[in-house]
Design an enzyme around this catalytic site. Structure first.
Site, PDB file in Angstrom:
ATOM      1  CB  SER A   1      -0.891  -0.032   1.239  1.00 43.27           C
ATOM      2  OG  SER A   1      -1.630   1.158   1.351  1.00 43.27           O
TER       3      SER A   1
ATOM      4  CE  LYS B   1      -4.666   0.112   0.339  1.00 43.29           C
ATOM      5  NZ  LYS B   1      -5.505  -0.630   1.307  1.00 43.29           N
TER       6      LYS B   1
ATOM      7  CE  LYS C   1      -3.828   3.785   1.826  1.00 44.58           C
ATOM      8  NZ  LYS C   1      -5.116   3.378   2.426  1.00 44.58           N
TER       9      LYS C   1
ATOM     10  CG  ASP D   1      -7.623   2.630   0.181  1.00 41.39           C
ATOM     11  OD1 ASP D   1      -8.740   3.186   0.254  1.00 41.39           O
ATOM     12  OD2 ASP D   1      -7.080   2.046   1.152  1.00 41.39           O
TER      13      ASP D   1
ATOM     14  CD  GLU E   1      -8.908  -0.588   0.394  1.00 43.31           C
ATOM     15  OE1 GLU E   1      -8.034  -1.093  -0.348  1.00 43.31           O
ATOM     16  OE2 GLU E   1      -8.770  -0.498   1.630  1.00 43.31           O
TER      17      GLU E   1
ATOM     18  CG  ASP F   1     -10.614  -0.438   4.601  1.00 46.39           C
ATOM     19  OD1 ASP F   1     -10.963  -0.882   5.707  1.00 46.39           O
ATOM     20  OD2 ASP F   1      -9.493   0.095   4.428  1.00 46.39           O
TER      21      ASP F   1
ATOM     22  CE  LYS G   1      -7.548  -1.994   6.422  1.00 44.51           C
ATOM     23  NZ  LYS G   1      -7.455  -0.515   6.475  1.00 44.51           N
TER      24      LYS G   1
ATOM     25  N   GLY H   1      -4.360  -4.013   6.049  1.00 43.98           N
ATOM     26  CA  GLY H   1      -3.413  -3.764   7.137  1.00 43.98           C
ATOM     27  C   GLY H   1      -3.665  -2.425   7.786  1.00 43.98           C
TER      28      GLY H   1
HETATM   29  O1  OSB Z   1      -7.123   2.159   4.154  1.00 44.39           O
HETATM   30  O2  OSB Z   1      -6.169   0.282   4.071  1.00 44.39           O
HETATM   31  C1  OSB Z   1      -6.222   1.419   4.532  1.00 44.39           C
HETATM   32  C2  OSB Z   1      -3.206   2.084   6.781  1.00 44.39           C
HETATM   33  C3  OSB Z   1      -3.795   2.790   7.803  1.00 44.39           C
HETATM   34  C4  OSB Z   1      -5.141   3.062   7.732  1.00 44.39           C
HETATM   35  C5  OSB Z   1      -5.895   2.630   6.644  1.00 44.39           C
HETATM   36  C6  OSB Z   1      -5.303   1.923   5.613  1.00 44.39           C
HETATM   37  C7  OSB Z   1      -3.927   1.663   5.676  1.00 44.39           C
HETATM   38  C8  OSB Z   1      -3.187   0.983   4.621  1.00 44.39           C
HETATM   39  C9  OSB Z   1      -1.865   0.376   5.002  1.00 44.39           C
HETATM   40  O3  OSB Z   1      -3.545   0.960   3.459  1.00 44.39           O
HETATM   41  C10 OSB Z   1      -1.817  -1.089   4.852  1.00 44.39           C
HETATM   42  C11 OSB Z   1      -0.575  -1.646   5.517  1.00 44.39           C
HETATM   43  O4  OSB Z   1      -0.631  -1.963   6.730  1.00 44.39           O
HETATM   44  O5  OSB Z   1       0.436  -1.753   4.834  1.00 44.39           O
HETATM   45 MG    MG Z   2      -8.369   1.103   2.847  1.00 41.26          MG
END
Ligand code: OSB
Ligand code: MG
Length: 374
Positions: free
Chosen positions: A138, A164, A166, A192, A217, A242, A266, A294
Site C-alpha cells: 500500500s 495499491k 492511495k 484506495d 477501495e 474497507d 481487517k 493492514g
Molecule cells: O485504508 O487500508 C487502509 C493504513 C492505515 C489506515 C488505513 C489503511 C492503511 C493501509 C496500510 O492501506 C496497509 C498496511 O498496513 O500496509
Molecule cells: Mg483502505
C-alpha cells in the site's frame, strides 16, 4: 476452556521509516497498544489493538480503546470461564456499541490463547489452508507523481503481487495513469481513496475505468453503502469496501445493495476473528473475493492478519508488507519477510501466533503499562 486471570496493556512507540500519507491524514510515529493475556493455567500470548492516534480511519483511537478495555471489556472476561474463543465476541459485544478494535484486541488474543492450549498454529486452529500468502504493498500519497512511479516500479521489482495507490482529489487519475504507463498493462494495480470523494466526483472516478485497476477501495464516506451502490452502477471497475464493512450485517448489506464486489477484511475493524471468519464464509458463499488489509501493525498485529489470510477465500493479495518496510526494528524475531515472488510464509512451526515476541525490545519502547487482574 479459557480463564483469563491477568491482562497487561502497554503503549509502545514505533517510528515508521517514512511517513504514510492517506487522504484523511498522515502517520509517522505510531502509538501502538499491545495486550498481553494470561490464562490461569499458564498459557500466555500477545495481541495488538490496531487503533491510530487520530480518529481519521475509524472513530476509535488509542485513547478511546485503552479505557474501554480497562473499564468495560476486560472485566467481562477476567476470571470468567469461557468455553471457546468463538464465544468471546458476543460477550464483549452485548450492549457495547462500536469499539470494534478494542473488542478485537481481546477477542483475537483469546483465539491465540486457545491455539497455545491446543498446541496448534493460529492459522490451523481457524481452518486456514494456505501455507503462504500473496502480498501487496500500500503506497501512501507521495510528494509528486515521479516519486510515486519510482515507488511502484521498486515495489514490482521487489516481487509485490499488487500495488495499491492511495488517491485523493488532485492525486488521482493522472497519477494512476502515469503509474500504469510506467509499469505496463500486466501489473496488478488498485487505488484506495479512504473516503476522499462524493458522488459529485463520479465522472472523475469513472475515468479510472480505463486504467485496468483490480478495484477501487472505499472512494466514498467511511460509513456509506447506498452511495457506493450508486457509484458501482456507474463504474466497470469493482469497488472494494474497507471502512464501511464493520460487521457481517454490513457485508450482507453491501451485497444486497450492490455497493461493492470485493471486501477488504481487517480483523480489528470488525471486532476480531469470529466476525472476520463469518464475513469470509458469507463472502465465499456469495462469490465475493476477500483480502486482508493492514493498519500499519507491529509484527504482533501482523501475525493475526497472516493467520486470517490463510483461509481459503482470501484469494487476492493482502496488505501484508514485511517488517522492514515499516520499521527499523520490529517487536518480533525473526521479522516478517517476503520472498522474491511476493509471498509471506504462514508460520506453521509453532503454536499460537507463531512468532517470537522480543520482550526486551518492547520494554525499551514502552511508555505506559496497566495491569488488569481478575
Ligand atoms: O485504508 O487500508 C487502509 C493504513 C492505515 C489506515 C488505513 C489503511 C492503511 C493501509 C496500510 O492501506 C496497509 C498496511 O498496513 O500496509
Ligand atoms: Mg483502505
Amino acid at each position: 476452556m479459557i480463564t483469563l486471570d491477568r491482562i497487561v496493556l502497554r503503549e509502545i512507540r514505533l517510528t515508521l521509516r517514512e511517513p504514510f500519507r492517506i487522504s484523511s491524514g498522515v502517520l509517522s510515529e505510531r502509538r501502538i497498544l499491545l495486550c498481553e493475556l494470561f490464562d490461569k493455567d499458564g498459557a500466555q500470548t500477545w495481541s495488538e489493538c490496531v487503533v491510530d492516534d487520530e480518529p481519521n480511519y475509524s472513530p476509535e483511537t488509542l485513547d478511546t480503546a485503552w479505557p474501554t478495555i480497562v473499564r468495560i471489556l476486560a472485566p467481562r472476561l477476567l476470571g470468567k470461564a469461557i468455553d471457546a474463543p468463538s464465544a468471546v465476541f458476543e460477550i464483549l459485544d452485548k450492549d457495547v456499541r462500536g469499539h470494534n478494535m478494542a473488542k478485537a484486541a481481546l477477542e483475537m488474543g483469546c483465539w491465540s490463547l486457545a491455539a497455545e492450549q491446543a498446541k496448534l498454529p493460529l492459522a490451523r486452529l481457524i481452518g486456514g489452508t494456505r501455507e503462504q500468502i500473496a502480498t501487496g504493498i500500500s503506497l501512501g500519497i507521495q510528494r509528486d507523481v515521479h516519486a510515486l512511479i519510482k515507488k511502484a516500479e521498486q515495489s514490482i521489482a521487489e516481487g509485490y503481487q499488487k500495488v495499491k495507490i492511495k488517491i485523493s482529489p488532485g492525486h488521482d487519475v493522472d497519477w494512476v495513469r502515469a503509474v500504469r504507463t510506467a509499469v505496463g498493462e500486466e501489473a496488478h494495480l488498485m487505488a484506495d481513496a479512504n473516503n476522499a470523494y462524493t458522488l459529485a466526483d463520479a465522472d472523475r472516478l469513472a475515468q479510472l475505468d480505463d486504467l485496468g485497476l483490480m478495484m477501487i477501495e472505499q472512494p466514498l464516506a467511511w460509513d456509506d453503502l447506498v452511495r457506493h451502490a450508486t457509484l458501482q452502477r456507474r463504474l466497470r471497475t469493482p469497488l472494494c469496501l474497507d471502512e464501511s464493512i464493520t460487521s457481517l450485517d454490513r457485508a450482507q448489506d453491501m451485497v444486497a445493495l450492490g455497493a461493492g464486489r470485493i471486501i477488504n477484511i481487517k480483523p480489528g475493524r470488525v471486532g476480531g476473528f469470529s466476525q472476520s471468519i463469518a464475513i469470509h464464509d458469507y463472502a465465499e458463499q456469495m462469490g465475493i473475493p476477500v483480502w486482508c488489509g493492514g493498519m500499519l501493525e507491529s509484527g504482533i498485529g501482523r501475525s493475526y492478519n497472516v493467520a486470517l489470510a490463510s483461509l481459503p477465500n482470501f484469494t487476492l493479495p493482502g496488505d501484508l508488507s514485511p517488517s522492514a518496510r515499516y520499521w527499523a526494528k520490529d517487536v518480533i524475531t525473526p521479522e516478517w519477510t517476503m520472498s522474491k515472488d511476493g509471498m509471506v510464509k504462514v508460520p506453521l512451526g509453532r503454536a499460537g501466533i507463531g512468532v517470537e515476541v522480543d520482550r526486551a525490545h518492547i520494554d525499551r519502547i514502552t511508555v505506559r503499562t496497566e495491569e488488569l487482574r481478575a
